[in-house]
Scaffold this motif. Structure first.
Motif, PDB file in Angstrom:
ATOM      1  N   LEU A   1       3.341   7.092  17.210  1.00 19.65           N
ATOM      2  CA  LEU A   1       2.390   6.475  16.222  1.00 19.65           C
ATOM      3  C   LEU A   1       1.238   7.478  16.160  1.00 19.65           C
ATOM      4  O   LEU A   1       0.504   7.157  15.006  1.00 19.65           O
ATOM      5  CB  LEU A   1       1.689   5.198  17.064  1.00 19.65           C
ATOM      6  CG  LEU A   1       2.433   3.866  17.128  1.00 19.65           C
ATOM      7  CD1 LEU A   1       1.816   2.920  17.918  1.00 19.65           C
ATOM      8  CD2 LEU A   1       2.913   3.664  15.781  1.00 19.65           C
ATOM      9  N   LYS A   2       0.908   8.505  16.861  1.00 19.12           N
ATOM     10  CA  LYS A   2       0.101   9.422  16.493  1.00 19.12           C
ATOM     11  C   LYS A   2       0.328   9.982  15.027  1.00 19.12           C
ATOM     12  O   LYS A   2      -0.778  10.273  14.184  1.00 19.12           O
ATOM     13  CB  LYS A   2       0.338  10.664  17.377  1.00 19.12           C
ATOM     14  CG  LYS A   2      -0.270  10.233  18.642  1.00 19.12           C
ATOM     15  CD  LYS A   2      -0.177  11.598  19.408  1.00 19.12           C
ATOM     16  CE  LYS A   2      -0.374  11.480  21.051  1.00 19.12           C
ATOM     17  NZ  LYS A   2      -0.322  12.835  21.814  1.00 19.12           N
ATOM     18  N   LYS A   3       1.429  10.406  14.464  1.00 13.34           N
ATOM     19  CA  LYS A   3       1.379  10.680  13.233  1.00 13.34           C
ATOM     20  C   LYS A   3       1.132   9.896  12.210  1.00 13.34           C
ATOM     21  O   LYS A   3       0.377  10.199  10.957  1.00 13.34           O
ATOM     22  CB  LYS A   3       2.851  11.395  12.793  1.00 13.34           C
ATOM     23  CG  LYS A   3       3.127  11.679  11.418  1.00 13.34           C
ATOM     24  CD  LYS A   3       4.385  12.400  11.191  1.00 13.34           C
ATOM     25  CE  LYS A   3       4.688  13.159   9.952  1.00 13.34           C
ATOM     26  NZ  LYS A   3       4.000  12.302   8.703  1.00 13.34           N
ATOM     27  N   VAL A   4       1.397   8.472  12.459  1.00 17.97           N
ATOM     28  CA  VAL A   4       0.977   7.501  11.508  1.00 17.97           C
ATOM     29  C   VAL A   4      -0.462   7.205  11.362  1.00 17.97           C
ATOM     30  O   VAL A   4      -0.895   7.274  10.349  1.00 17.97           O
ATOM     31  CB  VAL A   4       1.749   6.049  11.992  1.00 17.97           C
ATOM     32  CG1 VAL A   4       1.120   5.004  11.026  1.00 17.97           C
ATOM     33  CG2 VAL A   4       3.221   6.182  11.889  1.00 17.97           C
ATOM     34  N   VAL A   5      -0.999   7.185  12.659  1.00 15.70           N
ATOM     35  CA  VAL A   5      -2.461   7.113  12.639  1.00 15.70           C
ATOM     36  C   VAL A   5      -3.376   8.208  12.041  1.00 15.70           C
ATOM     37  O   VAL A   5      -4.139   7.829  11.355  1.00 15.70           O
ATOM     38  CB  VAL A   5      -2.831   6.890  14.167  1.00 15.70           C
ATOM     39  CG1 VAL A   5      -4.360   6.835  14.346  1.00 15.70           C
ATOM     40  CG2 VAL A   5      -2.294   5.491  14.830  1.00 15.70           C
ATOM     41  N   GLU A   6      -2.958   9.373  12.507  1.00 13.75           N
ATOM     42  CA  GLU A   6      -3.647  10.256  11.873  1.00 13.75           C
ATOM     43  C   GLU A   6      -3.321  10.951  10.668  1.00 13.75           C
ATOM     44  O   GLU A   6      -4.278  11.093   9.793  1.00 13.75           O
ATOM     45  CB  GLU A   6      -3.470  11.678  12.874  1.00 13.75           C
ATOM     46  CG  GLU A   6      -4.141  11.727  14.182  1.00 13.75           C
ATOM     47  CD  GLU A   6      -3.976  13.014  14.956  1.00 13.75           C
ATOM     48  OE1 GLU A   6      -5.163  13.699  15.052  1.00 13.75           O
ATOM     49  OE2 GLU A   6      -3.052  13.549  15.248  1.00 13.75           O
ATOM     50  N   ASP A   7      -2.096  11.119  10.341  1.00 12.66           N
ATOM     51  CA  ASP A   7      -1.748  11.733   8.940  1.00 12.66           C
ATOM     52  C   ASP A   7      -1.548  10.634   7.804  1.00 12.66           C
ATOM     53  O   ASP A   7      -1.906  11.051   6.724  1.00 12.66           O
ATOM     54  CB  ASP A   7      -0.427  12.603   9.105  1.00 12.66           C
ATOM     55  CG  ASP A   7      -0.647  13.637  10.245  1.00 12.66           C
ATOM     56  OD1 ASP A   7      -1.813  14.181  10.331  1.00 12.66           O
ATOM     57  OD2 ASP A   7       0.416  14.205  10.764  1.00 12.66           O
ATOM     58  N   ASP A   8      -0.917   9.526   8.234  1.00 13.22           N
ATOM     59  CA  ASP A   8      -0.460   8.513   7.066  1.00 13.22           C
ATOM     60  C   ASP A   8      -1.698   7.652   6.897  1.00 13.22           C
ATOM     61  O   ASP A   8      -1.938   7.555   5.753  1.00 13.22           O
ATOM     62  CB  ASP A   8       0.733   7.825   7.544  1.00 13.22           C
ATOM     63  CG  ASP A   8       1.950   8.816   7.673  1.00 13.22           C
ATOM     64  OD1 ASP A   8       1.873   9.789   7.335  1.00 13.22           O
ATOM     65  OD2 ASP A   8       2.972   8.264   8.372  1.00 13.22           O
ATOM     66  N   LEU A   9      -2.525   7.315   7.763  1.00 17.33           N
ATOM     67  CA  LEU A   9      -3.513   6.227   7.613  1.00 17.33           C
ATOM     68  C   LEU A   9      -4.856   6.940   7.447  1.00 17.33           C
ATOM     69  O   LEU A   9      -5.974   6.178   7.386  1.00 17.33           O
ATOM     70  CB  LEU A   9      -3.385   5.045   8.740  1.00 17.33           C
ATOM     71  CG  LEU A   9      -1.949   4.325   8.490  1.00 17.33           C
ATOM     72  CD1 LEU A   9      -1.807   3.357   9.550  1.00 17.33           C
ATOM     73  CD2 LEU A   9      -1.776   3.725   7.088  1.00 17.33           C
ATOM     74  N   HIS A  10      -4.927   8.315   8.058  1.00 15.42           N
ATOM     75  CA  HIS A  10      -6.231   8.947   8.130  1.00 15.42           C
ATOM     76  C   HIS A  10      -7.473   8.200   8.959  1.00 15.42           C
ATOM     77  O   HIS A  10      -8.423   8.044   8.418  1.00 15.42           O
ATOM     78  CB  HIS A  10      -6.629   9.115   6.698  1.00 15.42           C
ATOM     79  CG  HIS A  10      -5.555   9.717   5.639  1.00 15.42           C
ATOM     80  ND1 HIS A  10      -5.010  10.690   5.775  1.00 15.42           N
ATOM     81  CD2 HIS A  10      -5.138   8.775   4.646  1.00 15.42           C
ATOM     82  CE1 HIS A  10      -4.256  10.887   4.854  1.00 15.42           C
ATOM     83  NE2 HIS A  10      -3.945   9.752   4.333  1.00 15.42           N
ATOM     84  N   PHE A  11      -6.886   8.061  10.450  1.00 14.58           N
ATOM     85  CA  PHE A  11      -7.867   7.459  11.054  1.00 14.58           C
ATOM     86  C   PHE A  11      -9.274   8.033  11.025  1.00 14.58           C
ATOM     87  O   PHE A  11     -10.394   7.356  10.991  1.00 14.58           O
ATOM     88  CB  PHE A  11      -7.324   7.157  12.395  1.00 14.58           C
ATOM     89  CG  PHE A  11      -8.193   6.490  13.465  1.00 14.58           C
ATOM     90  CD1 PHE A  11      -8.755   5.049  13.410  1.00 14.58           C
ATOM     91  CD2 PHE A  11      -8.679   7.172  14.498  1.00 14.58           C
ATOM     92  CE1 PHE A  11      -9.330   4.770  14.294  1.00 14.58           C
ATOM     93  CE2 PHE A  11      -9.503   6.816  15.354  1.00 14.58           C
ATOM     94  CZ  PHE A  11     -10.094   5.481  15.246  1.00 14.58           C
ATOM     95  N   VAL A  12      -9.338   9.341  11.355  1.00 21.18           N
ATOM     96  CA  VAL A  12     -10.368  10.132  11.539  1.00 21.18           C
ATOM     97  C   VAL A  12     -11.451   9.963  10.680  1.00 21.18           C
ATOM     98  O   VAL A  12     -12.787   9.758  10.777  1.00 21.18           O
ATOM     99  CB  VAL A  12     -10.462  11.465  11.911  1.00 21.18           C
ATOM    100  CG1 VAL A  12     -11.774  12.161  12.242  1.00 21.18           C
ATOM    101  CG2 VAL A  12      -9.446  11.612  13.234  1.00 21.18           C
TER     102      VAL A  12
ATOM    103  N   LEU B   1      -7.083  13.028  19.143  1.00 20.26           N
ATOM    104  CA  LEU B   1      -7.965  13.158  17.706  1.00 20.26           C
ATOM    105  C   LEU B   1      -8.735  14.468  17.712  1.00 20.26           C
ATOM    106  O   LEU B   1      -9.103  15.056  18.788  1.00 20.26           O
ATOM    107  CB  LEU B   1      -9.112  12.069  17.915  1.00 20.26           C
ATOM    108  CG  LEU B   1      -8.623  10.647  17.750  1.00 20.26           C
ATOM    109  CD1 LEU B   1      -9.990   9.616  17.914  1.00 20.26           C
ATOM    110  CD2 LEU B   1      -8.008  10.348  16.498  1.00 20.26           C
ATOM    111  N   GLU B   2      -8.854  14.902  16.519  1.00 23.43           N
ATOM    112  CA  GLU B   2      -9.420  16.083  16.155  1.00 23.43           C
ATOM    113  C   GLU B   2     -10.724  15.858  15.111  1.00 23.43           C
ATOM    114  O   GLU B   2     -10.619  15.158  14.413  1.00 23.43           O
ATOM    115  CB  GLU B   2      -8.629  17.293  15.343  1.00 23.43           C
ATOM    116  CG  GLU B   2      -7.359  17.444  16.270  1.00 23.43           C
ATOM    117  CD  GLU B   2      -7.749  18.236  17.442  1.00 23.43           C
ATOM    118  OE1 GLU B   2      -8.647  19.021  17.456  1.00 23.43           O
ATOM    119  OE2 GLU B   2      -6.933  18.327  18.408  1.00 23.43           O
ATOM    120  N   MET B   3     -11.747  16.484  15.629  1.00 26.45           N
ATOM    121  CA  MET B   3     -13.075  16.077  15.133  1.00 26.45           C
ATOM    122  C   MET B   3     -13.443  17.104  13.898  1.00 26.45           C
ATOM    123  O   MET B   3     -14.536  16.773  13.116  1.00 26.45           O
ATOM    124  CB  MET B   3     -14.304  15.881  16.105  1.00 26.45           C
ATOM    125  CG  MET B   3     -14.148  14.783  17.087  1.00 26.45           C
ATOM    126  SD  MET B   3     -15.594  15.005  18.301  1.00 26.45           S
ATOM    127  CE  MET B   3     -16.952  14.158  17.287  1.00 26.45           C
TER     128      MET B   3
END
Length: 237
Positions: free
Chosen positions: A107-118, A169-171
């Motif tokens: 899910l990391k890719k979905v959360v970070e890259d696809d849905l742009h969580f940060v 997560l990367e800030m």
């Protein structure tokens, strides 16, 4: 159908744990409610309660991605384009999704890259910081402002969990570090729980290299630490 929805919401909101079998029944039912595209106040309230209940589904059980991921992705992407959810509802759907990271690292890719969580959490925190009147006493805050404070605290809890448990997560490059520092400054005289959460997130992110020391210094962390030390000294006196 309404009775089933009410039962699902009560089960997730009122109980600290539930069976995997019950989750498999509740999750699709509540996601069906949350997929509503109407923007009336009544529809928004129904969606908010459904997503709040889902976010309370503590991550003790593995849920197959097929059970929720497509619907959750649609809910988030639709909101990013149309802004149809309340702030609490939007935070809740993210909390539900990030809760599942402990079981499914894919899910990391979905959360970070696809849905742009940060980027999304940075924007939400910045908007909430501006909306809240930090100097107003708690008893004088209206229900709307109390809800905004509550939502902000939930975002920080989700962020802290992501840094502590999932370590992905990367800030960098999105201004989350600066956003957290500004929030810390705004809240430190009035909402110490928020201030402590901000400091904890900064510490955890620095410890695991999610943000470099240079970036933190540039964002103003040195001044923040200096201010906190002065405050502690004044309190001790």
């Amino acid at each position: 159908m309404k009775l089933l929805i009410d039962l699902c919401e009560c089960n997730l909101l009122l109980f600290n744990s539930t069976s995997n079998k019950m989750l498999k029944a509740c999750v699709p039912c509540l996601l069906k409610v949350a997929l509503k595209k109407e923007e009336s106040e009544k529809a928004q309230k129904e969606v908010e309660i459904a997503l709040l209940a889902l976010s309370n589904a503590v991550p003790y059980y593995v849920m197959e991605r097929e059970l929720y991921l497509s619907d959750v992705t649609e809910i988030i992407k639709y909101h990013q384009e149309h802004h149809n959810l309340t702030r609490l509802a939007y935070q809740s759907v993210w909390e539900f999704l990030t809760n599942q990271l402990s079981f499914n690292q894919c899910l990391k890719k979905v959360v970070e890259d696809d849905l742009h969580f940060v980027e999304e959490v940075t924007r939400e925190l910045e908007e909430l910081r501006i909306l809240i009147d930090w100097k107003r006493e708690e008893k004088k805050k209206g229900e709307k402002e109390k809800k905004e404070v509550f939502t902000l605290k939930r975002w920080l809890r989700t962020l802290e969990s992501c840094f502590l448990l999932y370590k992905f997560l990367e800030m960098k490059n999105v201004g989350l570090d600066r956003c957290i520092i500004e929030l810390c400054r705004a809240s430190r005289e009035y909402e110490r729980v928020i201030t402590e959460s901000c400091l904890s997130i900064l510490q955890k992110s620095a410890e695991r290299g999610a943000v470099g020391a240079d970036a933190l210094l540039k964002a103003g962390v040195a001044n923040l630490i200096s201010d906190e030390l002065q405050r502690s000294t004044l309190i001790e006196k």
